[in-house]
Design an enzyme around this catalytic site. Structure first.
Site, PDB file in Angstrom:
ATOM      1  N   ARG A 147       1.073  -1.142   0.009  1.00  0.00           N
ATOM      2  CA  ARG A 147      -0.010  -0.062   0.053  1.00  0.00           C
ATOM      3  C   ARG A 147       0.826   1.276  -0.030  1.00  0.00           C
ATOM      4  O   ARG A 147       1.840   1.430   0.746  1.00  0.00           O
ATOM      5  CB  ARG A 147      -0.799  -0.225   1.299  1.00  0.00           C
ATOM      6  CG  ARG A 147      -1.846   1.149   1.085  1.00  0.00           C
ATOM      7  CD  ARG A 147      -2.711   1.200   2.613  1.00  0.00           C
ATOM      8  NE  ARG A 147      -2.002   2.096   3.704  1.00  0.00           N
ATOM      9  CZ  ARG A 147      -2.497   2.650   4.637  1.00  0.00           C
ATOM     10  NH1 ARG A 147      -3.634   2.452   4.902  1.00  0.00           N
ATOM     11  NH2 ARG A 147      -1.838   3.492   5.335  1.00  0.00           N
ATOM     12  N   TYR A 159      -2.846  11.705   6.278  1.00  0.00           N
ATOM     13  CA  TYR A 159      -2.883  10.203   6.555  1.00  0.00           C
ATOM     14  C   TYR A 159      -1.976   9.338   6.208  1.00  0.00           C
ATOM     15  O   TYR A 159      -1.588   9.437   5.029  1.00  0.00           O
ATOM     16  CB  TYR A 159      -4.395   9.904   6.303  1.00  0.00           C
ATOM     17  CG  TYR A 159      -4.215   8.162   6.346  1.00  0.00           C
ATOM     18  CD1 TYR A 159      -4.376   7.906   7.848  1.00  0.00           C
ATOM     19  CD2 TYR A 159      -4.273   7.431   5.283  1.00  0.00           C
ATOM     20  CE1 TYR A 159      -4.390   6.381   7.920  1.00  0.00           C
ATOM     21  CE2 TYR A 159      -4.310   6.025   5.443  1.00  0.00           C
ATOM     22  CZ  TYR A 159      -4.441   5.604   6.830  1.00  0.00           C
ATOM     23  OH  TYR A 159      -4.218   4.038   7.037  1.00  0.00           O
ATOM     24  N   ASP A 210      -5.239   3.822   0.015  1.00  0.00           N
ATOM     25  CA  ASP A 210      -6.297   4.289   1.085  1.00  0.00           C
ATOM     26  C   ASP A 210      -6.728   5.600   1.064  1.00  0.00           C
ATOM     27  O   ASP A 210      -5.795   6.762   1.193  1.00  0.00           O
ATOM     28  CB  ASP A 210      -5.825   4.023   2.493  1.00  0.00           C
ATOM     29  CG  ASP A 210      -7.085   3.877   3.454  1.00  0.00           C
ATOM     30  OD1 ASP A 210      -8.081   4.323   3.142  1.00  0.00           O
ATOM     31  OD2 ASP A 210      -6.939   3.461   4.749  1.00  0.00           O
ATOM     32  N   HIS A 212      -8.922   7.006   2.474  1.00  0.00           N
ATOM     33  CA  HIS A 212      -9.328   7.223   3.896  1.00  0.00           C
ATOM     34  C   HIS A 212     -10.333   8.163   3.970  1.00  0.00           C
ATOM     35  O   HIS A 212     -10.360   9.143   4.645  1.00  0.00           O
ATOM     36  CB  HIS A 212      -8.051   7.758   4.685  1.00  0.00           C
ATOM     37  CG  HIS A 212      -8.008   7.093   6.216  1.00  0.00           C
ATOM     38  ND1 HIS A 212      -8.434   8.104   7.094  1.00  0.00           N
ATOM     39  CD2 HIS A 212      -7.666   6.041   6.454  1.00  0.00           C
ATOM     40  CE1 HIS A 212      -8.431   7.428   8.131  1.00  0.00           C
ATOM     41  NE2 HIS A 212      -7.655   6.374   7.979  1.00  0.00           N
ATOM     42  N   GLU A 236      -9.054   1.815  -1.271  1.00  0.00           N
ATOM     43  CA  GLU A 236      -9.797   1.760  -0.087  1.00  0.00           C
ATOM     44  C   GLU A 236     -10.598   3.052   0.223  1.00  0.00           C
ATOM     45  O   GLU A 236      -9.983   4.022   0.064  1.00  0.00           O
ATOM     46  CB  GLU A 236      -8.964   1.394   0.913  1.00  0.00           C
ATOM     47  CG  GLU A 236      -9.512   0.968   2.309  1.00  0.00           C
ATOM     48  CD  GLU A 236      -8.342   0.772   3.385  1.00  0.00           C
ATOM     49  OE1 GLU A 236      -7.350   0.397   3.161  1.00  0.00           O
ATOM     50  OE2 GLU A 236      -8.730   0.809   4.353  1.00  0.00           O
ATOM     51  N   GLU A 262     -13.630  -0.775   6.949  1.00  0.00           N
ATOM     52  CA  GLU A 262     -12.839  -0.825   8.239  1.00  0.00           C
ATOM     53  C   GLU A 262     -13.578  -0.002   9.535  1.00  0.00           C
ATOM     54  O   GLU A 262     -13.355  -0.169  10.615  1.00  0.00           O
ATOM     55  CB  GLU A 262     -11.094  -0.197   8.173  1.00  0.00           C
ATOM     56  CG  GLU A 262     -11.075   1.348   8.033  1.00  0.00           C
ATOM     57  CD  GLU A 262      -9.619   1.636   7.967  1.00  0.00           C
ATOM     58  OE1 GLU A 262      -8.951   1.055   7.554  1.00  0.00           O
ATOM     59  OE2 GLU A 262      -9.408   2.813   8.248  1.00  0.00           O
ATOM     60  N   ARG A 283     -13.400  -4.913   4.503  1.00  0.00           N
ATOM     61  CA  ARG A 283     -12.499  -4.501   5.287  1.00  0.00           C
ATOM     62  C   ARG A 283     -12.845  -4.604   6.882  1.00  0.00           C
ATOM     63  O   ARG A 283     -12.123  -4.198   7.624  1.00  0.00           O
ATOM     64  CB  ARG A 283     -12.123  -3.148   4.980  1.00  0.00           C
ATOM     65  CG  ARG A 283     -11.369  -3.097   3.634  1.00  0.00           C
ATOM     66  CD  ARG A 283      -9.869  -3.128   3.752  1.00  0.00           C
ATOM     67  NE  ARG A 283      -9.255  -2.384   4.532  1.00  0.00           N
ATOM     68  CZ  ARG A 283      -8.180  -2.443   5.230  1.00  0.00           C
ATOM     69  NH1 ARG A 283      -7.767  -3.813   5.497  1.00  0.00           N
ATOM     70  NH2 ARG A 283      -7.678  -1.368   5.967  1.00  0.00           N
ATOM     71  N   GLU A 339      -4.195  -7.225   5.543  1.00  0.00           N
ATOM     72  CA  GLU A 339      -3.176  -6.130   5.696  1.00  0.00           C
ATOM     73  C   GLU A 339      -2.504  -6.496   7.021  1.00  0.00           C
ATOM     74  O   GLU A 339      -2.900  -7.191   8.101  1.00  0.00           O
ATOM     75  CB  GLU A 339      -4.268  -4.961   6.380  1.00  0.00           C
ATOM     76  CG  GLU A 339      -3.201  -3.533   6.862  1.00  0.00           C
ATOM     77  CD  GLU A 339      -4.294  -2.307   7.073  1.00  0.00           C
ATOM     78  OE1 GLU A 339      -5.484  -2.797   7.451  1.00  0.00           O
ATOM     79  OE2 GLU A 339      -3.834  -1.183   6.891  1.00  0.00           O
ATOM     80  N   TRP A 402     -11.492  12.831   8.648  1.00  0.00           N
ATOM     81  CA  TRP A 402     -10.145  12.372   8.722  1.00  0.00           C
ATOM     82  C   TRP A 402     -10.195  10.913   8.210  1.00  0.00           C
ATOM     83  O   TRP A 402      -9.564  10.290   7.421  1.00  0.00           O
ATOM     84  CB  TRP A 402      -9.905  12.302  10.158  1.00  0.00           C
ATOM     85  CG  TRP A 402      -8.487  11.931  10.241  1.00  0.00           C
ATOM     86  CD1 TRP A 402      -7.276  12.645   9.999  1.00  0.00           C
ATOM     87  CD2 TRP A 402      -7.902  10.688  10.745  1.00  0.00           C
ATOM     88  NE1 TRP A 402      -5.985  11.987  10.178  1.00  0.00           N
ATOM     89  CE2 TRP A 402      -6.525  10.525  10.291  1.00  0.00           C
ATOM     90  CE3 TRP A 402      -8.516   9.571  10.828  1.00  0.00           C
ATOM     91  CZ2 TRP A 402      -5.737   9.511  10.863  1.00  0.00           C
ATOM     92  CZ3 TRP A 402      -7.699   8.339  11.260  1.00  0.00           C
ATOM     93  CH2 TRP A 402      -6.412   8.379  11.170  1.00  0.00           C
TER      94      TRP A 402
HETATM   95  O1  KDG Z   1      -7.532   3.881  14.118  1.00  0.00           O
HETATM   96  C1  KDG Z   1      -7.801   4.206  12.793  1.00  0.00           C
HETATM   97  C2  KDG Z   1      -6.744   3.176  11.841  1.00  0.00           C
HETATM   98  O2  KDG Z   1      -6.957   1.997  12.249  1.00  0.00           O
HETATM   99  C3  KDG Z   1      -6.993   3.485  10.446  1.00  0.00           C
HETATM  100  O3  KDG Z   1      -6.516   4.824  10.177  1.00  0.00           O
HETATM  101  C4  KDG Z   1      -5.785   2.720   9.622  1.00  0.00           C
HETATM  102  O4  KDG Z   1      -6.963   3.257   7.467  1.00  0.00           O
HETATM  103  C5  KDG Z   1      -6.353   2.636   7.976  1.00  0.00           C
HETATM  104  C6  KDG Z   1      -5.851   1.466   7.354  1.00  0.00           C
HETATM  105  O5  KDG Z   1      -6.342   1.005   6.272  1.00  0.00           O
HETATM  106  O6  KDG Z   1      -5.082   0.687   8.291  1.00  0.00           O
HETATM  107 MG    MG Z   2      -7.949   2.424   5.848  1.00  0.00          MG
END
Ligand code: KDG
Ligand code: MG
Length: 402
Positions: A147, A159, A210, A212, A236, A262, A283, A339, A402
């Site tokens: 990634r 991030y 990601d 995010h 992602e 996630e 996820r 992951e 975020w």
């Molecule tokens: O606590 C937040 C994380 O788990 C997250 O930001 C991690 O996006 C993430 C990832 O894909 O591992």
């Molecule tokens: Mg993620």
């Protein structure tokens, strides 16, 4: 056999973890991970106040019934705190059953569907050049899937990218810090990054990214369309995904595979996404989505629609949740990828887990149960420290995801 005692430990070897230990009258114990990044004490209290008193005296072999007791039996169901608590109980019960029967958990849930588990690592750089270098380093150290997250020109911090010399951890001591975000700058940069990466690394390596939760649906459609020629393994969390229907539009624009969830915690977060085949990978963390019992049901539902798994495995889940995910990965048929973000060395002073990495894959050991241990005495050397995930604002000060 009966549950005699259950105890919650909140410790911080480098970062906070919430661990549940259930002990039976026959002296067996099972471990569960109840860590919810930045909300650790909420889950610990939920377990201590509402779950543990009701667990005492129950037969630990009745895993499905206990799951339903804490899900269906509770009027205020679902939500990340409740589901993280149920996940921890569920993992601990599978751990106990495996130990009692002398078998690894994967043998209780169907047995091995594969010999090894494909994983992806995290390569992060502050600039495009540094990110390319980092991806090369990960490939050289054996990873077949990487990634890539990068600093964005014109944005101070983003991030996935660590501060100097520190391992990447999104939560920081105290209250949330505020970061600044510009989706416009991000969208101008990321396609260039992946064009460069594909040219530099060749066609073999799986590249992942990601987003995010930071794009609107139409921005996400532009992103996945522009990334399409570089054949990513997945993009992602292209949008904040509580609006499942937005994926109809994103999907219509591109064949870039999509991974979501996630922050999800039940199969109900996925019904439209899976049944309309709007995504390719689920996820949902085994540690936040009702544990092994519910992960198996979600994976089975997804399998009928050719959707595969890519369970969350960030370092804010403890090695207990990682082991639980690896047992599910081993047993189910529609596994996709796992992951793998290795924990800091210091975490090993508290947790030991029976798996090993070899050339791009993880191999689960055959210890009975989950194959993970927790050292209570060592944990007491690392007391809880309040830490929070950041909040994000756009360039004009508007709060954003975020
Ligand atoms: O606590 C937040 C994380 O788990 C997250 O930001 C991690 O996006 C993430 C990832 O894909 O591992
Ligand atoms: Mg993620």
């Amino acid at each position: 056999m009966k549950i005699k005692e259950a105890k919650v430990f909140v410790c911080s070897p480098g970062r906070n973890f919430v661990t549940l230990r259930i002990t039976t009258d026959e002296g067996l114990h099972g471990l569960g991970d109840a860590t919810l990044n930045g909300r650790e004490k909420a889950v610990a209290t939920y377990l201590e106040e509402y779950c543990i008193p009701a667990l005492i005296g129950k037969d630990p072999f009745r895993i499905e019934d206990i799951w339903q007791y804490f899900y269906r039996g509770v009027y205020w169901r679902r939500g990340s705190v409740t589901m993280a608590a149920i996940s921890a109980i569920d993992m601990a019960l599978w751990d106990i059953k495996g130990k009692a029967l002398g078998v690894p958990v994967y043998n209780l849930i169907g047995g091995k569907s594969r010999d090894r588990i494909l994983v992806y690592s995290h390569a992060n750089g502050k600039t495009l050049e540094e990110t390319v270098e980092e991806v090369h380093r990960h490939i050289a150290s054996g990873f077949a899937a990487v990634r890539a997250q990068s600093g964005i020109p014109g944005i101070a911090r983003t991030y996935g990218v660590p501060r100097d010399g520190q391992p990447y951890e999104p939560a920081h001591r105290g209250l949330p810090e505020e970061t600044v975000w510009s989706t416009e700058k991000y969208l101008n940069f990321i396609p260039r990054l992946f064009r460069t990466l594909r040219d530099a690394c060749g066609d073999e390596v799986h590249l992942l990214h990601d987003a995010h939760h930071r794009c609107t649906p139409i921005e996400a459609a532009r992103l996945v369309k522009e990334l399409e020629p570089n054949h990513l393994f997945w993009v992602e969390d292209a949008v904040p995904s509580e609006l499942q229907e937005s994926f109809r539009m994103i999907r219509a624009h591109s064949t870039t595979p999509l991974a979501v969830g996630e922050v999800f915690n039940t199969v109900y977060d996925y019904t439209t996404l899976i049944s309309e085949q709007l995504i390719d990978y689920i996820r949902m963390p085994v540690g936040h989505g009702g544990g092994i019992t519910h992960a198996l049901k979600l994976a089975a539902f997804a399998s009928f629609y050719h959707v595969r798994t890519g369970f969350h495995g960030a370092t804010d889940l403890s090695p207990v949740a990682m082991m639980a995910a690896l047992h599910v990965d081993t047993a189910i048929h529609n596994f996709g990828i796992q992951e793998y973000m290795p924990h800091q060395e210091i975490v090993r002073e508290v947790f030991t887990a029976d798996f090993r990495f070899d050339r791009g894959y993880l191999h689960v050991g055959d210890s009975p149960g989950l194959g993970v241990d927790f050292d209570e005495k060592a944990a007491s050397r690392f007391p809880y420290i309040r830490a929070s995930l950041p909040v994000n604002r756009k360039l004009d000060g508007t709060l954003t995801d975020w």
